[in-house]
Design a protein around this motif. Structure first.
Motif, PDB file in Angstrom:
ATOM      1  N   TYR A  96      42.431  63.606  42.833  1.00  0.00           N
ATOM      2  CA  TYR A  96      42.378  63.949  41.175  1.00  0.00           C
ATOM      3  C   TYR A  96      42.249  62.304  40.699  1.00  0.00           C
ATOM      4  N   ARG A  97      43.083  61.427  41.142  1.00  0.00           N
ATOM      5  CA  ARG A  97      43.106  60.001  40.689  1.00  0.00           C
ATOM      6  C   ARG A  97      41.720  59.406  40.839  1.00  0.00           C
ATOM      7  N   ILE A  98      40.943  59.823  41.921  1.00  0.00           N
ATOM      8  CA  ILE A  98      39.568  58.796  42.275  1.00  0.00           C
ATOM      9  C   ILE A  98      38.589  59.755  41.097  1.00  0.00           C
ATOM     10  N   VAL A  99      38.659  61.038  40.767  1.00  0.00           N
ATOM     11  CA  VAL A  99      37.957  61.521  39.905  1.00  0.00           C
ATOM     12  C   VAL A  99      38.313  61.059  38.605  1.00  0.00           C
ATOM     13  N   GLN A 100      39.312  60.888  38.222  1.00  0.00           N
ATOM     14  CA  GLN A 100      39.809  60.226  36.924  1.00  0.00           C
ATOM     15  C   GLN A 100      39.496  58.853  36.793  1.00  0.00           C
ATOM     16  N   GLU A 101      39.449  58.048  37.800  1.00  0.00           N
ATOM     17  CA  GLU A 101      39.104  56.825  37.686  1.00  0.00           C
ATOM     18  C   GLU A 101      37.658  56.412  37.620  1.00  0.00           C
ATOM     19  N   GLY A 102      36.858  57.629  38.290  1.00  0.00           N
ATOM     20  CA  GLY A 102      35.195  57.603  38.247  1.00  0.00           C
ATOM     21  C   GLY A 102      34.747  57.798  36.926  1.00  0.00           C
ATOM     22  N   LEU A 103      35.419  58.811  36.074  1.00  0.00           N
ATOM     23  CA  LEU A 103      35.210  59.356  34.631  1.00  0.00           C
ATOM     24  C   LEU A 103      35.485  58.333  33.811  1.00  0.00           C
ATOM     25  N   THR A 104      36.758  57.505  33.988  1.00  0.00           N
ATOM     26  CA  THR A 104      37.154  56.463  33.099  1.00  0.00           C
ATOM     27  C   THR A 104      36.045  55.224  33.134  1.00  0.00           C
ATOM     28  N   ASN A 105      35.723  54.794  34.294  1.00  0.00           N
ATOM     29  CA  ASN A 105      34.670  53.773  34.662  1.00  0.00           C
ATOM     30  C   ASN A 105      33.075  54.275  34.043  1.00  0.00           C
ATOM     31  N   ALA A 106      32.909  55.409  34.222  1.00  0.00           N
ATOM     32  CA  ALA A 106      31.565  55.880  33.440  1.00  0.00           C
ATOM     33  C   ALA A 106      31.477  55.861  32.020  1.00  0.00           C
ATOM     34  N   ARG A 107      32.829  56.265  31.627  1.00  0.00           N
ATOM     35  CA  ARG A 107      32.934  56.124  30.158  1.00  0.00           C
ATOM     36  C   ARG A 107      32.957  54.893  29.423  1.00  0.00           C
ATOM     37  N   LYS A 108      33.316  53.794  30.310  1.00  0.00           N
ATOM     38  CA  LYS A 108      33.475  52.603  29.768  1.00  0.00           C
ATOM     39  C   LYS A 108      31.992  51.791  30.119  1.00  0.00           C
ATOM     40  N   HIS A 109      31.500  52.279  31.316  1.00  0.00           N
ATOM     41  CA  HIS A 109      30.283  51.178  31.342  1.00  0.00           C
ATOM     42  C   HIS A 109      29.111  51.884  31.284  1.00  0.00           C
ATOM     43  N   ALA A 110      29.097  53.188  31.265  1.00  0.00           N
ATOM     44  CA  ALA A 110      27.960  53.954  31.143  1.00  0.00           C
ATOM     45  C   ALA A 110      28.040  54.980  30.065  1.00  0.00           C
ATOM     46  N   PRO A 111      28.226  54.705  28.905  1.00  0.00           N
ATOM     47  CA  PRO A 111      28.539  55.756  27.897  1.00  0.00           C
ATOM     48  C   PRO A 111      27.222  56.619  27.543  1.00  0.00           C
ATOM     49  N   GLY A 112      27.389  57.780  27.389  1.00  0.00           N
ATOM     50  CA  GLY A 112      26.316  58.688  26.817  1.00  0.00           C
ATOM     51  C   GLY A 112      25.507  59.250  28.291  1.00  0.00           C
TER      52      GLY A 112
END
Length: 416
Positions: free
Chosen positions: A329-345
């Protein structure tokens, strides 16, 4: 418990200070040993030294009486013998300061002076107590070599030659053995003291390491939990700032996400503070998220405007171990957070596969963002923390750019 015992042991040691020899006390008290000064005599030392002086004096008086009764000894030689005996008895107070020098000096003095025999024996005993065996071997060996010559030169009028030699050899061996026994007891006490100190030091280091690991675990938890919530806040607050003319429905939806994310962030922060106060990270607060909460996590991200595809192909998800599910769960959560910050859209693909007896595989992948992406401040510790989590769970985590300039995080966790 170690911290409670140490003060009591120190107090007991200070109260019984008079009972210890000064040399041993000097070794047992590290503060005194570091000063480099010669240890002062304790009450026990004064009692022992005075007893040794009385014993040496008594032996000297017996020797003087035997000399006076021996007609073959001239009066001048008897007087010189008694002078040497008196000086030797006075020198016995120096046995603690110069044990080797006194014992070495007593070898020739004891050979020519019958009244100095008691001092020679005491000096040999002191040498065996305070110095290693090699010094005792030299001095004791020299005395044993001179024993036959001594009784040949000055035979005992009441005892034959051979019994006199055997008796003195046995006496010398007994004195050396007794002194080495006392020295071994002191060395044993010092070794036990060192072992106790090492045990206390190791216990303190283990406690400090446990505290550090607990702080690191709490720090990772704070990063994993709060970074996700605060990123949602940042994205929607930025949208409201740069699009003030957006439709009311979109503004209301963004405001609702901001309010919900702020509420969840505060709730998570209260839980972490509760963990710090309670000292237990497993039994305080709400249950930790597991693999079954991935749907809720993806739904929150979609509600925040992200494009997320969840490929959940896990056989028996309810049987996943709690620690493995929480790590996934934490891996997926961190991956979504990084994608939202560095690759929005961009469209993020989350793939979770595995089953009982197989490894649980988690993949979070996103393509390259379109256009320029503003720099987002961050410490860069999220992926490091995830790698540590995966290692602690017995698995591995890899992350690297993809061929299309995107980014991919892959984790493999054991399911046994």
């Amino acid at each position: 418990m170690t911290g409670d015992k140490a003060p009591r042991g120190a107090a007991e040691f200070t109260e019984r200070r008079w009972f210890f020899p000064s040399a041993l006390l000097h070794e047992l008290a590290p503060d005194e040993a570091r000063t480099g000064r010669r240890p002062r005599r304790t009450v026990r030392d004064w009692l022992v030294d005075f007893s040794c002086f009385l014993l040496a004096t008594g032996v000297g008086l017996l020797g003087a009486d035997a000399l006076s009764a021996n007609p073959r000894v001239p009066e001048s030689l008897a007087a010189a013998d008694q002078v040497l005996g008196a000086l030797s008895c006075a020198a016995i107070w120096l046995r603690r300061r110069w044990p080797f020098h006194l014992a070495a000096a007593m070898v020739p003095v004891g050979f020519v002076s019958e009244t100095s025999g008691g001092v020679a024996v005491i000096a040999l005993f002191t040498l065996a107590v305070h110095r290693p065996f090699r010094y005792v071997a030299w001095i004791g060996g020299a005395q044993l070599v001179l024993v036959p010559l001594y009784f040949w030169w000055r035979p005992d009028p009441d005892l034959a030659y051979l019994p006199s030699v055997v008796l003195f050899v046995v006496l010398t061996a007994a004195v050396v053995g007794w002194g080495m026994f006392v020295r071994s007891k002191r060395q044993l006490m010092l070794s036990l003291r060192d072992r106790a100190r090492r045990a206390e030091t190791e216990a303190r280091l283990r406690a400090e390491q446990a505290q550090r690991l607990a702080r690191e675990a709490i720090a990772r938890e704070m990063h994993d939990v709060l970074a996700h919530r605060l990123t949602l806040l940042s994205v929607h607050a930025g949208a409201l700032e740069f699009r003030p003319d957006a439709p009311r429905e979109e503004i209301a939806r963004a405001a609702g996400v901001i309010r919900e994310s702020a509420h969840e962030a505060l709730q998570d922060l209260r839980e972490i503070i509760g963990v710090l106060r309670a000292g237990d990270g497993d039994d305080t607060g709400r249950p930790q998220p597991t693999l079954s909460a991935l749907g809720t996590l993806v739904a929150e991200s979609r509600q925040a405007g992200m494009k997320v595809i969840l490929d959940h192909r896990v056989t028996g998800p309810a049987d996943v171990p709690a620690s493995v599910g929480r790590t996934a769960y934490r891996i997926v959560q961190e991956g979504l957070t990084n994608a939202r910050k560095h690759a929005p859209g961009t469209e993020v693909t989350v793939t979770v596969t595995g089953g009982p007896g197989q490894d649980l595989t988690v993949t979070v992948r996103n393509p390259a963002p379109e256009g320029d992406v503003p720099d987002v401040p961050g410490a860069g510790q999220g992926l490091i923390g995830l790698a540590e989590r995966a290692t602690l769970a017995g698995g591995t985590l890899e992350h690297e750019p993809t061929a299309d300039r995107g980014f991919e995080v892959r984790a493999r966790l054991p399911w046994r």
